[in-house]
Design a protein around this motif. Structure first.
Motif, PDB file in Angstrom:
ATOM      1  N   UNK A   1       0.836  -1.184   0.000  1.00 22.94           N
ATOM      2  CA  UNK A   1       0.000   0.000   0.000  1.00 22.94           C
ATOM      3  C   UNK A   1       0.878   1.242   0.000  1.00 22.94           C
ATOM      4  N   UNK A   2       0.513   2.289  -0.746  1.00 25.41           N
ATOM      5  CA  UNK A   2       1.288   3.541  -0.666  1.00 25.41           C
ATOM      6  C   UNK A   2       1.156   4.149   0.726  1.00 25.41           C
ATOM      7  N   UNK A   3       2.274   4.660   1.249  1.00 26.78           N
ATOM      8  CA  UNK A   3       2.313   5.196   2.612  1.00 26.78           C
ATOM      9  C   UNK A   3       2.679   6.674   2.555  1.00 26.78           C
ATOM     10  N   UNK A   4       1.825   7.508   3.138  1.00 29.28           N
ATOM     11  CA  UNK A   4       2.047   8.948   3.186  1.00 29.28           C
ATOM     12  C   UNK A   4       2.176   9.399   4.628  1.00 29.28           C
ATOM     13  N   UNK A   5       3.223  10.158   4.897  1.00 30.40           N
ATOM     14  CA  UNK A   5       3.418  10.757   6.213  1.00 30.40           C
ATOM     15  C   UNK A   5       2.715  12.104   6.230  1.00 30.40           C
ATOM     16  N   UNK A   6       2.036  12.428   7.340  1.00 34.89           N
ATOM     17  CA  UNK A   6       1.282  13.674   7.421  1.00 34.89           C
ATOM     18  C   UNK A   6       1.528  14.353   8.759  1.00 34.89           C
ATOM     19  N   UNK A   7       1.406  15.676   8.779  1.00 27.74           N
ATOM     20  CA  UNK A   7       1.577  16.381  10.049  1.00 27.74           C
ATOM     21  C   UNK A   7       0.491  15.976  11.034  1.00 27.74           C
ATOM     22  N   UNK A   8      -0.765  16.130  10.617  1.00 23.42           N
ATOM     23  CA  UNK A   8      -1.878  15.779  11.499  1.00 23.42           C
ATOM     24  C   UNK A   8      -3.025  15.269  10.644  1.00 23.42           C
ATOM     25  N   UNK A   9      -3.741  14.267  11.175  1.00 25.25           N
ATOM     26  CA  UNK A   9      -4.867  13.651  10.481  1.00 25.25           C
ATOM     27  C   UNK A   9      -6.170  14.027  11.175  1.00 25.25           C
ATOM     28  N   UNK A  10      -7.316  13.847  10.521  1.00 24.62           N
ATOM     29  CA  UNK A  10      -8.593  14.163  11.172  1.00 24.62           C
ATOM     30  C   UNK A  10      -8.727  13.470  12.527  1.00 24.62           C
ATOM     31  N   UNK A  11      -9.072  14.259  13.538  1.00 25.25           N
ATOM     32  CA  UNK A  11      -9.192  13.700  14.876  1.00 25.25           C
ATOM     33  C   UNK A  11      -7.859  13.414  15.532  1.00 25.25           C
ATOM     34  N   UNK A  12      -6.751  13.849  14.897  1.00 26.48           N
ATOM     35  CA  UNK A  12      -5.397  13.602  15.404  1.00 26.48           C
ATOM     36  C   UNK A  12      -5.144  12.112  15.616  1.00 26.48           C
TER      37      UNK A  12
END
Length: 313
Positions: A77-88
């Motif tokens: 699966x493609x993996x993306x790093x993010x600062x913050x996601x919905x609901x943290x």
């Protein structure tokens, strides 16, 4: 009687000799590191990775940013790093199977690298359309840190966003965002601070508008003693600024690295500081290469700089 906080006599995890080095690579014995429990603090959790400065920026002050995670081996699966996601949340898997890992999350241990490793392991096996609110505690048997799965020499192809619109999947991916997600999106967009990378050739340096002031925050990879000494040499020579209208404000420690901060003119665009930051980087490299003893003036400058350092916890 003092309150007992935890039982440190618990036995080692299966297959782990407590006298052997900890598999996290800290150099400590297992029983003095991850074998001591989840309250062990790893002060520099991303050490050894070229993406360390960007990871710290994503964790501490970038509001909305994403980047493909450069794994050693391709994942299904493609993996993306993010600062913050919905609901943290710590991780989520979209209906398409795309994995997102959040940096700005509630932590359950003192090792952020291990928390991210556990979140990644969960996400690669999770059902599409599910999320992981908080990373649970782990053991040495399932200890996977970013250093185990990320290419140590790769850099992040980081994208800074002006809002959190990327929370909503493209229409062609199917599915409609919930009312809860849309409400969180509206609240997040209302408080986002404008942030931009200073320049493509300057890694780890970001322009941030806090509303009352604008700053350049620059995550530096050097060990603190060497960096502080180099900054002191520049300060003693009056060369610690980024040009007219800028002022060195101090620095903060985050996850084992120093982040120098300059106050800058809010009226200028971030890219207008690219040349000044590039020139400063050359001066800093020369100061870092100077191994002569500090002069009296440089030692005084070092003391002043040390007094302007704070630690983020």
């Amino acid at each position: 009687m003092a309150k007992k906080t935890r039982d440190r006599t618990r036995s080692a995890a299966p297959g782990e000799n407590p006298r052997r080095p900890c598999p996290c690579g800290s150099g400590k014995r297992y029983k003095a590191c991850h074998g001591a429990g989840d309250d062990v603090i790893v002060t520099r959790p991303f050490e050894g990775l070229a993406i360390e400065p960007d990871l710290i920026a994503m964790r501490e002050f970038l509001p909305s940013a994403t980047a493909p995670l450069p794994l050693r081996e391709p994942a299904e699966r493609p993996v993306t790093l993010a600062t913050v996601l919905p609901g943290a949340v710590a991780a989520l898997v979209r209906d398409t199977g795309e994995v997102f890992l959040g940096m700005q999350v509630q932590t359950r241990s003192g090792d952020l690298s291990a928390d991210l490793g556990r979140a990644l392991r969960w996400a690669l096996d999770a059902e599409p359309g599910t999320s992981l609110p908080v990373v649970g505690p782990g053991t040495a048997v399932d200890l996977v840190r970013l250093q185990d799965v990320v290419d140590p020499t790769a850099h992040l192809d980081l994208t800074l966003h002006q809002d959190f619109g990327w929370w909503v999947p493209p229409a062609e991916d199917g599915g409609e965002p919930s009312a809860e997600v849309m409400a969180m999106l509206e609240r997040a967009n209302a408080v986002i601070m404008p942030t931009e990378a200073v320049g493509d050739g300057v890694r780890g340096a970001y322009w941030v508008d806090t509303g009352s002031k604008a700053h350049i925050r620059w995550v530096r990879p050097e060990p603190e003693p060497e960096l502080t000494a180099a900054l002191a040499r520049l300060q003693a020579r009056g060369r610690l600024t980024l040009g007219e209208g800028t002022k060195y404000a101090g620095s903060f420690r985050a996850h084992g690295l120093l982040v120098p901060v300059w106050d800058v003119d809010r009226e200028l665009h971030a890219k207008e500081y690219t040349d000044a930051v590039t020139a400063f980087a050359e001066r800093l490299e020369a100061a870092l290469a100077d191994d002569t003893p500090l002069t009296d003036a440089e030692r005084r400058a070092r003391d002043v700089i040390a007094g302007k350092q704070v630690t983020l916890r």
